[in-house]
Design a protein around this motif. Structure first.
Motif, PDB file in Angstrom:
ATOM      1  N   GLU A   1      21.086   7.239   6.744  1.00 31.97           N
ATOM      2  CA  GLU A   1      20.683   7.659   5.487  1.00 31.97           C
ATOM      3  C   GLU A   1      20.297   6.364   4.617  1.00 31.97           C
ATOM      4  O   GLU A   1      19.638   6.355   3.765  1.00 31.97           O
ATOM      5  CB  GLU A   1      21.812   8.453   4.743  1.00 31.97           C
ATOM      6  N   ARG A   2      21.032   5.373   4.927  1.00 32.92           N
ATOM      7  CA  ARG A   2      20.814   3.889   4.142  1.00 32.92           C
ATOM      8  C   ARG A   2      19.346   3.639   4.663  1.00 32.92           C
ATOM      9  O   ARG A   2      18.612   2.986   3.751  1.00 32.92           O
ATOM     10  CB  ARG A   2      21.952   2.934   4.623  1.00 32.92           C
ATOM     11  N   LEU A   3      19.157   3.471   5.909  1.00 34.52           N
ATOM     12  CA  LEU A   3      18.095   3.013   6.510  1.00 34.52           C
ATOM     13  C   LEU A   3      16.836   3.982   5.986  1.00 34.52           C
ATOM     14  O   LEU A   3      15.743   3.290   5.695  1.00 34.52           O
ATOM     15  CB  LEU A   3      17.901   3.043   7.822  1.00 34.52           C
TER      16      LEU A   3
ATOM     17  N   PHE B   1      17.067   5.208   2.844  1.00 39.02           N
ATOM     18  CA  PHE B   1      16.591   4.716   1.660  1.00 39.02           C
ATOM     19  C   PHE B   1      15.784   3.323   1.696  1.00 39.02           C
ATOM     20  O   PHE B   1      14.763   3.161   0.727  1.00 39.02           O
ATOM     21  CB  PHE B   1      17.787   4.271   0.886  1.00 39.02           C
ATOM     22  N   LEU B   2      15.846   2.554   2.569  1.00 39.14           N
ATOM     23  CA  LEU B   2      15.279   1.191   2.689  1.00 39.14           C
ATOM     24  C   LEU B   2      13.641   1.809   3.119  1.00 39.14           C
ATOM     25  O   LEU B   2      12.814   1.019   2.471  1.00 39.14           O
ATOM     26  CB  LEU B   2      16.010   0.188   3.633  1.00 39.14           C
TER      27      LEU B   2
ATOM     28  N   ASP C   1      12.002   4.351   2.931  1.00 46.77           N
ATOM     29  CA  ASP C   1      11.170   4.862   1.999  1.00 46.77           C
ATOM     30  C   ASP C   1      10.420   3.977   0.901  1.00 46.77           C
ATOM     31  O   ASP C   1       9.339   4.124   0.501  1.00 46.77           O
ATOM     32  CB  ASP C   1      12.098   5.857   1.001  1.00 46.77           C
ATOM     33  N   SER C   2      11.201   2.968   0.787  1.00 50.41           N
ATOM     34  CA  SER C   2      10.618   2.080  -0.242  1.00 50.41           C
ATOM     35  C   SER C   2       9.612   0.887   0.294  1.00 50.41           C
ATOM     36  O   SER C   2       8.438   0.787  -0.191  1.00 50.41           O
ATOM     37  CB  SER C   2      11.964   1.137  -0.867  1.00 50.41           C
ATOM     38  N   VAL C   3       9.856   0.704   1.656  1.00 56.82           N
ATOM     39  CA  VAL C   3       9.058  -0.049   2.460  1.00 56.82           C
ATOM     40  C   VAL C   3       7.608   0.666   2.400  1.00 56.82           C
ATOM     41  O   VAL C   3       6.657   0.252   2.367  1.00 56.82           O
ATOM     42  CB  VAL C   3       9.639  -0.252   3.846  1.00 56.82           C
TER      43      VAL C   3
ATOM     44  N   GLY D   1       6.493   3.327   0.722  1.00 58.64           N
ATOM     45  CA  GLY D   1       5.656   3.221  -0.671  1.00 58.64           C
ATOM     46  C   GLY D   1       4.904   2.041  -1.016  1.00 58.64           C
ATOM     47  O   GLY D   1       3.912   2.009  -1.482  1.00 58.64           O
ATOM     48  N   TYR D   2       5.596   0.897  -0.626  1.00 58.49           N
ATOM     49  CA  TYR D   2       5.031  -0.556  -0.850  1.00 58.49           C
ATOM     50  C   TYR D   2       3.906  -0.715  -0.014  1.00 58.49           C
ATOM     51  O   TYR D   2       2.589  -0.949  -0.545  1.00 58.49           O
ATOM     52  CB  TYR D   2       5.998  -1.487  -0.933  1.00 58.49           C
TER      53      TYR D   2
ATOM     54  N   SER E   1       0.921   1.545  -0.987  1.00 55.07           N
ATOM     55  CA  SER E   1       0.276   1.340  -2.129  1.00 55.07           C
ATOM     56  C   SER E   1      -0.592   0.053  -2.035  1.00 55.07           C
ATOM     57  O   SER E   1      -1.849   0.234  -2.395  1.00 55.07           O
ATOM     58  CB  SER E   1       1.459   1.001  -3.251  1.00 55.07           C
TER      59      SER E   1
ATOM     60  N   LEU F   1      -3.834   1.489  -0.325  1.00 52.08           N
ATOM     61  CA  LEU F   1      -4.678   2.165  -1.192  1.00 52.08           C
ATOM     62  C   LEU F   1      -5.253   1.139  -2.211  1.00 52.08           C
ATOM     63  O   LEU F   1      -6.460   1.518  -2.639  1.00 52.08           O
ATOM     64  CB  LEU F   1      -3.802   3.297  -1.880  1.00 52.08           C
TER      65      LEU F   1
ATOM     66  N   ARG G   1      -1.133   8.343  -2.924  1.00 51.73           N
ATOM     67  CA  ARG G   1      -0.150   7.985  -2.231  1.00 51.73           C
ATOM     68  C   ARG G   1       0.799   9.356  -2.072  1.00 51.73           C
ATOM     69  O   ARG G   1       1.518   9.417  -0.677  1.00 51.73           O
ATOM     70  CB  ARG G   1       0.866   7.082  -3.137  1.00 51.73           C
TER      71      ARG G   1
ATOM     72  N   LEU H   1      13.660  -4.189   8.669  1.00 49.34           N
ATOM     73  CA  LEU H   1      15.008  -5.122   8.512  1.00 49.34           C
ATOM     74  C   LEU H   1      15.166  -5.977   9.791  1.00 49.34           C
ATOM     75  O   LEU H   1      15.490  -7.028   9.862  1.00 49.34           O
ATOM     76  CB  LEU H   1      16.082  -4.025   8.672  1.00 49.34           C
TER      77      LEU H   1
ATOM     78  N   ILE I   1       8.704  -7.430   7.242  1.00 49.40           N
ATOM     79  CA  ILE I   1       7.668  -6.827   6.487  1.00 49.40           C
ATOM     80  C   ILE I   1       6.380  -6.831   7.217  1.00 49.40           C
ATOM     81  O   ILE I   1       5.711  -5.776   7.232  1.00 49.40           O
ATOM     82  CB  ILE I   1       7.744  -6.960   4.899  1.00 49.40           C
TER      83      ILE I   1
END
Lengths: 224, 224
Positions: free
Chosen positions: A36-38, A40-41, A43-45, A47-48, A51, A54, A70, A123, A127
């Protein structure tokens, strides 16, 4: 094929930290060392990176179009479809209850685990490696995107067209629902109370028929 | 101090592409070369970098706590506060109407422009440079975070406590609204219909008074 080999084949990389890979594939039904913590991470990676892609692929798109593109890529059902193509379900670590409950095929679990894997790659390898992995996994999706897909749906466009001209909103009237329960065909009329425009649309759901009718009216108005 | 000097001082970097910097500071009221696309990009960059930072700073936080901490950092009012500390308002490029309408002080414009600047830094200098810039700008925020802040608010915690025990939800009753219009003080009672617990809370808004009352009841229940 072990998990690292699977990751190599599908994402083009191997994790240095095997424990992290196991954790990324572990649903919360397995216990406290879950993904679950991964997620969270990841999802944001995702999204970036999406983005960024695009932004460079669509220099003429406005921010609303970019946002809609997106969403089309990262919404749960889209991620689940990607996960299925990667045979991610076979790699999932689920508690016994989830296995019997069909967890390997559930959209939300597949989508969350894909995000967690991307988080683990970012991680462990950074990136840039994660950007490459996302590029590999989403390649066909990126290549298939068209700005046209980012247009608002026909009902919304018709509504905005009318509001922009101070005209009343259209009425959508169900004209017919034919066929058996499991294969209904709906016919809906879209009517403008202050004008001559009226058109029918047909679809397998009421909503689809409404969108088809709105499209037909937009064509009459010279807007499609 | 010109804009690049300001950027150097506040974000620790200069952009190679001066046009991009101008665009990042241009509100849509200026015209078509505005910062909305850069804001789309910057929003996702900031979400990623903040998520990564929280993931490593709070190894014991669950994903719900991480999400709440992230919201506390990237919500519009928080970004606007950061932008004010950076004197971003003075660098804004606004159309005449927005200047007269107080656009330099508006939360949404300040927050959006901060995101656009971060997007421009990522685009021009890369994600590592942008990560450093975010680290510099958000340093004191990151250092000031406590996992405690990621707790749910008292009314939510009280509600979950009661639901978990099959008890009815509390009533919040306004007892008093004293003071002048511009400096009201509200007193609210939180009452549990099936028990003896009752407490009052005082605050400068009705909501704040309700939260204070919920906190007082949580203390009575041994839950705070």
């Amino acid at each position: 094929m072990d998990t690292q080999q699977w990751l190599q084949r599908q994402f083009g990389c191997r994790l240095r930290n095997g424990t992290l890979l196991t954790q990324a594939l572990s649903h919360r039904s397995v216990g406290s060392r879950n993904n679950e913590r991964l997620e969270f991470l990841g999802d944001s990676v995702l999204g970036y990176v999406v983005s960024e892609e695009l932004y460079s692929r669509f220099p003429d798109a406005d921010e609303g179009q970019l946002s809609r593109l997106r969403v089309s890529l990262v919404k749960g059902s889209a991620l689940a479809a990607v996960a299925r193509e990667l045979d991610l379900g076979e790699q999932l670590r689920l508690g016994a209850g989830e296995v019997h409950g069909g967890g390997r095929r559930r959209d939300s679990i597949l989508a969350d685990t894909l995000e967690a894997l991307l988080g683990a790659i970012a991680l462990d390898l950074g990136i840039d490696a994660c950007r490459l992995a996302i590029g590999k996994v989403f390649q066909s999706r990126f290549d298939g995107l068209k700005l046209e897909q980012a247009r608002k749906d026909p009902k919304t466009r018709l509504q905005e067209y009318l509001q922009g001209r101070g005209r009343p909103l259209p009425d959508y009237v169900l004209r017919e629902a034919a066929g058996e329960d499991h294969a209904r065909i709906f016919t809906v009329a879209c009517e403008l109370s202050d004008g001559d425009e009226v058109a029918e649309g047909v679809g397998e759901s009421r909503r689809a028929a409404e969108q088809a009718a709105a499209t037909a009216v937009l064509i009459q108005l010279g807007e499609s």
